[in-house]
Motif scaffolding. Structure first.
Motif, PDB file in Angstrom:
ATOM      1  N   PHE A  85       0.822  -0.965   0.263  1.00 10.13           N
ATOM      2  CA  PHE A  85      -0.073  -0.286   0.077  1.00 10.13           C
ATOM      3  C   PHE A  85       1.077   1.312  -0.356  1.00 10.13           C
ATOM      4  CE2 PHE A  85      -3.196  -2.934   1.988  1.00 10.13           C
ATOM      5  CZ  PHE A  85      -4.404  -2.339   0.330  1.00 10.13           C
ATOM      6  N   THR A  86       1.949   1.108   0.759  1.00 13.16           N
ATOM      7  CA  THR A  86       2.948   2.700   0.743  1.00 13.16           C
ATOM      8  C   THR A  86       3.612   2.796  -0.340  1.00 13.16           C
ATOM      9  OG1 THR A  86       2.995   2.312   3.301  1.00 13.16           O
ATOM     10  CG2 THR A  86       4.591   3.272   1.890  1.00 13.16           C
ATOM     11  N   LEU A  87       3.892   1.059  -1.170  1.00 12.70           N
ATOM     12  CA  LEU A  87       4.425   1.672  -2.474  1.00 12.70           C
ATOM     13  C   LEU A  87       3.837   1.490  -3.944  1.00 12.70           C
ATOM     14  CD1 LEU A  87       7.717  -1.154  -1.970  1.00 12.70           C
ATOM     15  CD2 LEU A  87       7.425   1.470  -1.441  1.00 12.70           C
ATOM     16  N   ALA A  88       2.606   2.054  -3.400  1.00 11.42           N
ATOM     17  CA  ALA A  88       1.925   1.575  -4.613  1.00 11.42           C
ATOM     18  C   ALA A  88       1.129   3.587  -5.259  1.00 11.42           C
ATOM     19  CB  ALA A  88       0.378   1.278  -4.353  1.00 11.42           C
ATOM     20  N   THR A  89       1.174   2.940  -6.894  1.00  9.12           N
ATOM     21  CA  THR A  89       1.001   4.396  -6.958  1.00  9.12           C
ATOM     22  C   THR A  89      -0.326   5.044  -6.963  1.00  9.12           C
ATOM     23  OG1 THR A  89       0.884   3.511  -9.920  1.00  9.12           O
ATOM     24  CG2 THR A  89       2.987   3.577  -9.009  1.00  9.12           C
ATOM     25  N   PRO A  90      -0.245   6.220  -7.213  1.00  3.80           N
ATOM     26  CA  PRO A  90      -1.794   6.930  -7.013  1.00  3.80           C
ATOM     27  C   PRO A  90      -2.122   6.592  -8.281  1.00  3.80           C
ATOM     28  CG  PRO A  90       0.011   8.801  -7.232  1.00  3.80           C
ATOM     29  CD  PRO A  90       0.442   7.403  -7.264  1.00  3.80           C
ATOM     30  N   ALA A  91      -4.060   6.426  -8.265  1.00  2.00           N
ATOM     31  CA  ALA A  91      -4.551   6.316  -9.314  1.00  2.00           C
ATOM     32  C   ALA A  91      -4.413   7.422 -10.316  1.00  2.00           C
ATOM     33  CB  ALA A  91      -5.881   5.744  -8.840  1.00  2.00           C
ATOM     34  N   ILE A  92      -4.848   7.418 -11.769  1.00  5.57           N
ATOM     35  CA  ILE A  92      -4.946   8.302 -12.337  1.00  5.57           C
ATOM     36  C   ILE A  92      -6.832   8.301 -12.999  1.00  5.57           C
ATOM     37  CG2 ILE A  92      -3.710   9.240 -15.139  1.00  5.57           C
ATOM     38  CD1 ILE A  92      -2.274   9.350 -12.673  1.00  5.57           C
ATOM     39  N   ALA A  93      -7.094   9.689 -13.109  1.00  4.84           N
ATOM     40  CA  ALA A  93      -8.694   9.523 -12.539  1.00  4.84           C
ATOM     41  C   ALA A  93      -8.939   9.926 -14.447  1.00  4.84           C
ATOM     42  CB  ALA A  93      -8.763  11.306 -12.134  1.00  4.84           C
ATOM     43  N   GLY A  94      -8.044  10.644 -14.611  1.00  7.70           N
ATOM     44  CA  GLY A  94      -8.422  11.906 -16.330  1.00  7.70           C
ATOM     45  C   GLY A  94      -7.849  11.003 -17.476  1.00  7.70           C
ATOM     46  N   ASP A  95      -7.727  11.185 -18.710  1.00  3.78           N
ATOM     47  CA  ASP A  95      -7.217  10.347 -19.312  1.00  3.78           C
ATOM     48  C   ASP A  95      -5.757  12.532 -19.803  1.00  3.78           C
ATOM     49  OD1 ASP A  95      -6.092  11.058 -22.253  1.00  3.78           O
ATOM     50  OD2 ASP A  95      -7.977  10.587 -22.897  1.00  3.78           O
ATOM     51  N   ALA A  96      -4.627  12.028 -19.173  1.00  2.82           N
ATOM     52  CA  ALA A  96      -3.634  12.799 -19.709  1.00  2.82           C
ATOM     53  C   ALA A  96      -3.235  13.506 -21.183  1.00  2.82           C
ATOM     54  CB  ALA A  96      -2.575  11.844 -19.461  1.00  2.82           C
ATOM     55  N   ALA A  97      -4.016  12.727 -21.522  1.00  2.00           N
ATOM     56  CA  ALA A  97      -3.548  13.303 -24.012  1.00  2.00           C
ATOM     57  C   ALA A  97      -4.183  14.217 -24.453  1.00  2.00           C
ATOM     58  CB  ALA A  97      -3.393  11.980 -24.245  1.00  2.00           C
ATOM     59  N   SER A  98      -4.966  14.213 -23.527  1.00  2.00           N
ATOM     60  CA  SER A  98      -6.267  15.192 -23.696  1.00  2.00           C
ATOM     61  C   SER A  98      -5.821  16.467 -22.734  1.00  2.00           C
ATOM     62  CB  SER A  98      -8.181  15.221 -22.970  1.00  2.00           C
ATOM     63  OG  SER A  98      -8.677  15.679 -22.864  1.00  2.00           O
ATOM     64  N   GLY A  99      -5.900  15.833 -21.287  1.00  2.00           N
ATOM     65  CA  GLY A  99      -5.332  16.689 -20.067  1.00  2.00           C
ATOM     66  C   GLY A  99      -4.194  17.751 -21.340  1.00  2.00           C
ATOM     67  N   GLY A 100      -3.406  17.137 -21.602  1.00  2.00           N
ATOM     68  CA  GLY A 100      -2.127  17.670 -22.244  1.00  2.00           C
ATOM     69  C   GLY A 100      -2.818  18.994 -23.415  1.00  2.00           C
ATOM     70  N   LYS A 101      -3.406  18.742 -23.859  1.00  2.00           N
ATOM     71  CA  LYS A 101      -4.642  19.458 -24.853  1.00  2.00           C
ATOM     72  C   LYS A 101      -4.178  20.916 -24.469  1.00  2.00           C
ATOM     73  CE  LYS A 101      -4.962  15.830 -28.785  1.00  2.00           C
ATOM     74  NZ  LYS A 101      -5.709  15.085 -28.877  1.00  2.00           N
ATOM     75  N   ILE A 102      -5.535  20.463 -22.983  1.00  2.00           N
ATOM     76  CA  ILE A 102      -6.472  21.907 -22.747  1.00  2.00           C
ATOM     77  C   ILE A 102      -5.044  22.627 -21.835  1.00  2.00           C
ATOM     78  CG2 ILE A 102      -7.715  22.279 -20.795  1.00  2.00           C
ATOM     79  CD1 ILE A 102      -9.339  19.299 -21.667  1.00  2.00           C
ATOM     80  N   PHE A 103      -3.899  22.109 -21.317  1.00  2.00           N
ATOM     81  CA  PHE A 103      -2.622  22.487 -20.304  1.00  2.00           C
ATOM     82  C   PHE A 103      -2.338  23.671 -21.759  1.00  2.00           C
ATOM     83  CE2 PHE A 103       1.053  23.574 -19.202  1.00  2.00           C
ATOM     84  CZ  PHE A 103       0.869  23.262 -17.797  1.00  2.00           C
TER      85      PHE A 103
END
Length: 111
Positions: A18-36
């Motif tokens: 549980f300590t080493l687990a990566t956080p869940a990614i909720a959104g779409d990073a590719a889409s987020g890159g365009k919006i960013f």
């Protein structure tokens, strides 16, 4: 005695997972890159901050200012703070999730 040792080992292993687990990614990073690029890059290109150079989007700065979670980044995007405008009402909830996912992903990968 062996059962107690095995039980303790399993508890430690579970805690480590549980300590080493990566956080869940909720959104779409590719889409987020365009919006960013369209909404955030003027001030935050490459994870920098042209207004306040200390508060970048680099992983170490996000860690330092406790902005290293999707929840914290999403809150900042929605509400803004200081010179950063609020994007609530300007971006949809899905777009905000995508941008937060993109920022966290980029920070984790060194921009």
């Amino acid at each position: 005695m062996f059962a107690k040792l095995l039980s303790t080992l399993l508890v430690l292993l579970t805690a480590a997972m549980f300590t080493l687990a990566t956080p869940a990614i909720a959104g779409d990073a590719a889409s987020g890159g365009k919006i960013f690029s369209a909404n955030c890059a003027a001030c935050h290109a490459g994870g920098r901050n042209v207004i306040n150079g200390a508060k970048t989007l680099q992983k170490d700065a996000l860690d330092k200012y406790e902005m290293n979670s999707l929840e914290a980044i999403t809150n900042q995007i929605i509400n803004g703070k200081n010179a950063m405008p609020a994007f609530k009402g300007r971006l949809t909830d899905a777009q905000i999730d995508d941008v937060a996912t993109y920022v966290l992903s980029q920070a984790e990968n060194g921009w």
